[in-house]
Design a protein around this motif. Structure first.
Motif, PDB file in Angstrom:
ATOM      1  N   ARG A 181      61.704  65.794  74.553  1.00 28.56           N
ATOM      2  CA  ARG A 181      61.331  65.057  72.285  1.00 28.56           C
ATOM      3  C   ARG A 181      60.857  63.841  72.281  1.00 28.56           C
ATOM      4  N   LYS A 185      57.745  64.408  69.517  1.00 31.32           N
ATOM      5  CA  LYS A 185      58.310  64.186  68.547  1.00 31.32           C
ATOM      6  C   LYS A 185      56.423  63.449  68.371  1.00 31.32           C
ATOM      7  N   HIS A 186      55.643  62.414  69.353  1.00 32.39           N
ATOM      8  CA  HIS A 186      54.633  61.841  68.913  1.00 32.39           C
ATOM      9  C   HIS A 186      53.458  62.665  68.853  1.00 32.39           C
ATOM     10  N   TRP A 200      61.362  76.398  72.217  1.00 35.01           N
ATOM     11  CA  TRP A 200      61.297  75.022  70.650  1.00 35.01           C
ATOM     12  C   TRP A 200      62.327  74.869  69.108  1.00 35.01           C
ATOM     13  N   ALA A 202      64.277  74.163  65.606  1.00 32.65           N
ATOM     14  CA  ALA A 202      64.773  72.774  64.054  1.00 32.65           C
ATOM     15  C   ALA A 202      65.321  71.340  65.104  1.00 32.65           C
ATOM     16  N   SER A 203      66.048  71.780  65.911  1.00 30.43           N
ATOM     17  CA  SER A 203      66.705  70.725  66.498  1.00 30.43           C
ATOM     18  C   SER A 203      65.931  69.532  67.315  1.00 30.43           C
ATOM     19  N   TYR A 204      64.011  69.975  67.437  1.00 30.70           N
ATOM     20  CA  TYR A 204      62.758  69.190  67.924  1.00 30.70           C
ATOM     21  C   TYR A 204      62.403  68.487  66.986  1.00 30.70           C
ATOM     22  N   GLU A 205      62.254  67.221  67.083  1.00 36.87           N
ATOM     23  CA  GLU A 205      60.940  67.028  65.996  1.00 36.87           C
ATOM     24  C   GLU A 205      59.691  66.912  66.454  1.00 36.87           C
ATOM     25  N   PHE A 206      59.078  66.883  65.399  1.00 38.87           N
ATOM     26  CA  PHE A 206      57.400  67.555  65.230  1.00 38.87           C
ATOM     27  C   PHE A 206      57.226  66.714  64.067  1.00 38.87           C
ATOM     28  N   LYS A 207      56.064  66.580  64.452  1.00 42.92           N
ATOM     29  CA  LYS A 207      55.432  65.497  63.330  1.00 42.92           C
ATOM     30  C   LYS A 207      54.968  66.277  61.927  1.00 42.92           C
ATOM     31  N   PRO A 208      55.411  66.725  60.740  1.00 43.44           N
ATOM     32  CA  PRO A 208      54.420  66.976  59.863  1.00 43.44           C
ATOM     33  C   PRO A 208      53.418  67.649  59.419  1.00 43.44           C
ATOM     34  N   LEU A 233      58.312  76.623  62.081  1.00 39.91           N
ATOM     35  CA  LEU A 233      59.006  75.491  62.215  1.00 39.91           C
ATOM     36  C   LEU A 233      58.166  74.542  61.014  1.00 39.91           C
TER      37      LEU A 233
END
Ligand code: NAP
Length: 265
Positions: A181, A185-186, A200, A202-208, A233
């Motif tokens: 995660r 995220k980074h 993977w 939508a509970s994972y955070e991705f850069k827009p 996503l």
């Protein structure tokens, strides 16, 4: 540009280049036995080749061919100036060593790019790099996460990204969930080559602004193919499955063959 548009444009350019050559490029496809999945892949490769004017010649050996007979056929093709590239469709029966095949195919004709000595990059990572380049992804100094570390996808993918000055992190099944995660995220670019449907979500955070490249091919209970990522996503670019990396991989084989042809000139 969508992947379909990109592939069509590259094929058109290659077709034009081939039409201007003094001889028709030839790809040798060697198959052993009758594996239905392999037969489908070979049909696809022959169709792609025909579409742009490459002569693809398939040699089919029966399941019980002796290993030495196959290797000696490959050696003959290595020495044949009419053959520009050689691929041996895997899997082969258990009594034949894939390692020996890889050591036998000439590095100058190994257009699959499977061996360390091959003069060509493996098709899946190569196809991805070419597409990202066409999309203007600014590799230098960007955070790239490669999920998976197989010899044919994960490892060469990480190498090619490192060669383009990305900051590369390679994750695998022993990576903790927390770390996955954190790194995702980074990430500016994530390439997933795992083979687990919708791992993977939508509970994972991705850069827009992230680019997500989905190598995974997973057959769902609906009978359709799906990727490692859930679709749609909220990121800058996400490659679809099907119609994504599979097409780029097929294109990269043609690109490698043409590289072989150009080197011979
Ligand atoms: P593979 O040899 O099975 O490797 C899978 C990798 O995923 C391994 O490195 C494994 O880690 C890692 N992994 C498994 N579960 C994980 C998890 N929960 N979290 C993080 N990493 C995990 O597969 P492959 O040959 O590289 O292929 C991967 C996928 O890409 C498959 O679906 C395959 O069908 C597809 N593929 C598509 C194309 C195409 O043209 N589109 C081409 C090639 C492959 P360990 O090393 O720790 O076991």
């Amino acid at each position: 540009m969508t992947i379909k548009e990109y592939v069509a444009a590259r094929k058109a350019a290659l077709k034009e280049e081939i039409a201007s050559l003094p001889k028709v490029p030839t790809l040798s496809i060697i198959t052993v036995g009758h594996n239905p999945a392999s037969e489908a892949y070979v049909r696809g490769k022959k169709k792609d080749a025909a579409e742009i004017g490459i002569n693809a010649v398939q040699t089919l050996f029966e399941e019980n061919i002796a290993e030495e007979e196959l290797l000696s056929f490959i050696r003959k093709q290595n020495d044949d100036p009419a053959i520009d590239g050689i691929i041996v469709q895997l899997p082969v029966p258990k009594h034949i060593s894939v390692e020996k095949i890889n050591l036998t195919v000439s590095p100058a004709k190994d257009v699959d790019g499977f061996t360390a000595l091959s003069q060509f990059d493996p098709c899946t990572p190569k196809g991805i790099i070419n597409y990202l380049t066409a999309e203007g992804f600014p590799f230098r100094g960007k955070n790239a996460v490669v999920l998976g570390r197989s010899e044919i996808v994960g490892k060469p993918m990480a190498r090619l990204l490192l060669e383009r000055d990305c900051n590369v992190v390679q994750l695998h099944s022993k990576t903790t969930e927390e770390d996955k995660r954190f790194y995702m995220k980074h990430a500016d670019l994530i390439v997933s080559a795992i083979g687990r449907m919708f791992l993977w979500d939508a509970s994972y955070e991705f850069k827009p602004t992230a680019y997500l490249v989905d190598v995974g091919i997973n057959r769902g209970e609906d009978g359709h193919l799906h990727g490692d990522f859930v679709p749609n996503l909220p990121v800058a670019l996400q490659t679809p499955v099907p119609g994504g990396v599979g097409l780029l991989t097929r294109l990269a084989l043609l690109e490698n063959l043409m590289e072989a042809v150009r080197k011979e000139k």
